[in-house]
Design a protein around this motif. Structure first.
Motif, PDB file in Angstrom:
ATOM      1  N   GLN A  85     -30.710  34.885 -53.021  1.00 17.55           N
ATOM      2  CA  GLN A  85     -29.516  34.035 -53.135  1.00 17.55           C
ATOM      3  C   GLN A  85     -29.883  32.564 -52.916  1.00 17.55           C
ATOM      4  O   GLN A  85     -29.442  31.685 -53.654  1.00 17.55           O
ATOM      5  CB  GLN A  85     -28.468  34.483 -52.111  1.00 17.55           C
ATOM      6  CG  GLN A  85     -27.215  33.639 -52.105  1.00 17.55           C
ATOM      7  CD  GLN A  85     -26.265  34.053 -50.989  1.00 17.55           C
ATOM      8  OE1 GLN A  85     -26.598  34.853 -50.125  1.00 17.55           O
ATOM      9  NE2 GLN A  85     -25.079  33.506 -51.015  1.00 17.55           N
ATOM     10  N   THR A  87     -32.816  31.231 -53.360  1.00 18.24           N
ATOM     11  CA  THR A  87     -33.630  30.816 -54.500  1.00 18.24           C
ATOM     12  C   THR A  87     -32.757  30.483 -55.696  1.00 18.24           C
ATOM     13  O   THR A  87     -32.954  29.456 -56.360  1.00 18.24           O
ATOM     14  CB  THR A  87     -34.647  31.917 -54.864  1.00 18.24           C
ATOM     15  OG1 THR A  87     -35.481  32.167 -53.727  1.00 18.24           O
ATOM     16  CG2 THR A  87     -35.505  31.519 -56.051  1.00 18.24           C
ATOM     17  N   ASP A  88     -31.774  31.329 -55.975  1.00 17.97           N
ATOM     18  CA  ASP A  88     -30.847  31.063 -57.083  1.00 17.97           C
ATOM     19  C   ASP A  88     -30.104  29.749 -56.875  1.00 17.97           C
ATOM     20  O   ASP A  88     -29.951  28.959 -57.804  1.00 17.97           O
ATOM     21  CB  ASP A  88     -29.831  32.203 -57.240  1.00 17.97           C
ATOM     22  CG  ASP A  88     -30.432  33.449 -57.861  1.00 17.97           C
ATOM     23  OD1 ASP A  88     -31.522  33.356 -58.472  1.00 17.97           O
ATOM     24  OD2 ASP A  88     -29.812  34.518 -57.726  1.00 17.97           O
ATOM     25  N   THR A  89     -29.641  29.505 -55.657  1.00 15.64           N
ATOM     26  CA  THR A  89     -28.931  28.262 -55.357  1.00 15.64           C
ATOM     27  C   THR A  89     -29.835  27.062 -55.585  1.00 15.64           C
ATOM     28  O   THR A  89     -29.432  26.072 -56.198  1.00 15.64           O
ATOM     29  CB  THR A  89     -28.418  28.270 -53.902  1.00 15.64           C
ATOM     30  OG1 THR A  89     -27.534  29.383 -53.729  1.00 15.64           O
ATOM     31  CG2 THR A  89     -27.690  26.982 -53.554  1.00 15.64           C
ATOM     32  N   LEU A  91     -32.468  26.871 -57.541  1.00 13.13           N
ATOM     33  CA  LEU A  91     -32.717  26.721 -58.977  1.00 13.13           C
ATOM     34  C   LEU A  91     -31.517  26.110 -59.688  1.00 13.13           C
ATOM     35  O   LEU A  91     -31.677  25.261 -60.574  1.00 13.13           O
ATOM     36  CB  LEU A  91     -33.082  28.068 -59.593  1.00 13.13           C
ATOM     37  CG  LEU A  91     -34.449  28.628 -59.186  1.00 13.13           C
ATOM     38  CD1 LEU A  91     -34.610  30.053 -59.718  1.00 13.13           C
ATOM     39  CD2 LEU A  91     -35.572  27.728 -59.665  1.00 13.13           C
ATOM     40  N   ASN A  92     -30.317  26.528 -59.313  1.00 11.32           N
ATOM     41  CA  ASN A  92     -29.106  25.960 -59.905  1.00 11.32           C
ATOM     42  C   ASN A  92     -28.968  24.476 -59.586  1.00 11.32           C
ATOM     43  O   ASN A  92     -28.570  23.688 -60.433  1.00 11.32           O
ATOM     44  CB  ASN A  92     -27.853  26.713 -59.452  1.00 11.32           C
ATOM     45  CG  ASN A  92     -27.759  28.087 -60.070  1.00 11.32           C
ATOM     46  OD1 ASN A  92     -28.289  28.329 -61.150  1.00 11.32           O
ATOM     47  ND2 ASN A  92     -27.102  28.995 -59.383  1.00 11.32           N
ATOM     48  N   LEU A  93     -29.302  24.104 -58.377  1.00 11.84           N
ATOM     49  CA  LEU A  93     -29.257  22.697 -57.991  1.00 11.84           C
ATOM     50  C   LEU A  93     -30.271  21.882 -58.796  1.00 11.84           C
ATOM     51  O   LEU A  93     -29.995  20.774 -59.233  1.00 11.84           O
ATOM     52  CB  LEU A  93     -29.504  22.521 -56.492  1.00 11.84           C
ATOM     53  CG  LEU A  93     -28.402  22.998 -55.577  1.00 11.84           C
ATOM     54  CD1 LEU A  93     -28.864  22.931 -54.123  1.00 11.84           C
ATOM     55  CD2 LEU A  93     -27.142  22.175 -55.765  1.00 11.84           C
ATOM     56  N   ASP A  95     -31.402  22.596 -61.779  1.00  8.73           N
ATOM     57  CA  ASP A  95     -30.959  22.509 -63.162  1.00  8.73           C
ATOM     58  C   ASP A  95     -29.898  21.440 -63.346  1.00  8.73           C
ATOM     59  O   ASP A  95     -29.788  20.845 -64.412  1.00  8.73           O
ATOM     60  CB  ASP A  95     -30.381  23.861 -63.627  1.00  8.73           C
ATOM     61  CG  ASP A  95     -31.468  24.897 -63.853  1.00  8.73           C
ATOM     62  OD1 ASP A  95     -32.652  24.517 -63.972  1.00  8.73           O
ATOM     63  OD2 ASP A  95     -31.132  26.102 -63.889  1.00  8.73           O
ATOM     64  N   LYS A  96     -29.104  21.173 -62.329  1.00  8.35           N
ATOM     65  CA  LYS A  96     -28.015  20.193 -62.423  1.00  8.35           C
ATOM     66  C   LYS A  96     -28.518  18.762 -62.295  1.00  8.35           C
ATOM     67  O   LYS A  96     -27.775  17.841 -62.570  1.00  8.35           O
ATOM     68  CB  LYS A  96     -26.952  20.478 -61.351  1.00  8.35           C
ATOM     69  CG  LYS A  96     -26.209  21.760 -61.622  1.00  8.35           C
ATOM     70  CD  LYS A  96     -25.183  22.032 -60.560  1.00  8.35           C
ATOM     71  CE  LYS A  96     -24.491  23.361 -60.853  1.00  8.35           C
ATOM     72  NZ  LYS A  96     -23.469  23.669 -59.876  1.00  8.35           N
ATOM     73  N   GLN A  97     -29.760  18.593 -61.886  1.00 10.06           N
ATOM     74  CA  GLN A  97     -30.277  17.226 -61.711  1.00 10.06           C
ATOM     75  C   GLN A  97     -30.884  16.698 -62.957  1.00 10.06           C
ATOM     76  O   GLN A  97     -31.282  17.112 -63.865  1.00 10.06           O
ATOM     77  CB  GLN A  97     -31.304  17.188 -60.588  1.00 10.06           C
ATOM     78  CG  GLN A  97     -30.658  17.418 -59.271  1.00 10.06           C
ATOM     79  CD  GLN A  97     -31.658  17.305 -58.123  1.00 10.06           C
ATOM     80  OE1 GLN A  97     -32.855  17.258 -58.326  1.00 10.06           O
ATOM     81  NE2 GLN A  97     -31.153  17.275 -56.910  1.00 10.06           N
TER      82      GLN A  97
END
Length: 97
Positions: A85, A87-89, A91-93, A95-97
């Motif tokens: 969880q 790690t997913d968070t 990675l999502n952060l 991707d948003k940068q």
């Protein structure tokens, strides 16, 4: 989520606590190694006391994290879920940068 409803606040708390725990573990290893390499009784006594303090700090951090569901040292399945969880968070952060 953190008490104020900010998910990132809770994540920051977990990241900080995890970093502190990892640093404390490294300190324990380094102190134990230094203790085996020390020649004087006075320095050995000082290092033993610092090692004792570091182990107590590790226990306090671990208990803090366990009580807040941030760390599951006795349940590898739960710890794996939590790690995935996080790690997913991350990675999502990224991707948003």
């Amino acid at each position: 989520m953190s008490p104020n409803g900010n998910r990132m606040g809770g994540m920051t708390d977990q990241v900080n606590a995890t970093d502190f725990l990892i640093s404390t573990k490294a300190g324990i290893r380094n102190l134990a190694f230094a203790l085996t390499e020390t020649a004087t009784p006075e320095l050995r006594a000082t290092l033993r006391e610092e090692l004792r303090n570091a182990v107590e700090t590790h226990e306090q951090i671990s208990n803090y994290m366990i009580s807040r569901g941030m760390y599951h040292p006795n349940d590898l399945g739960e710890q794996l879920k939590l790690d995935l969880q996080i790690t997913d968070t991350a990675l999502n952060l990224a991707d948003k940068q």
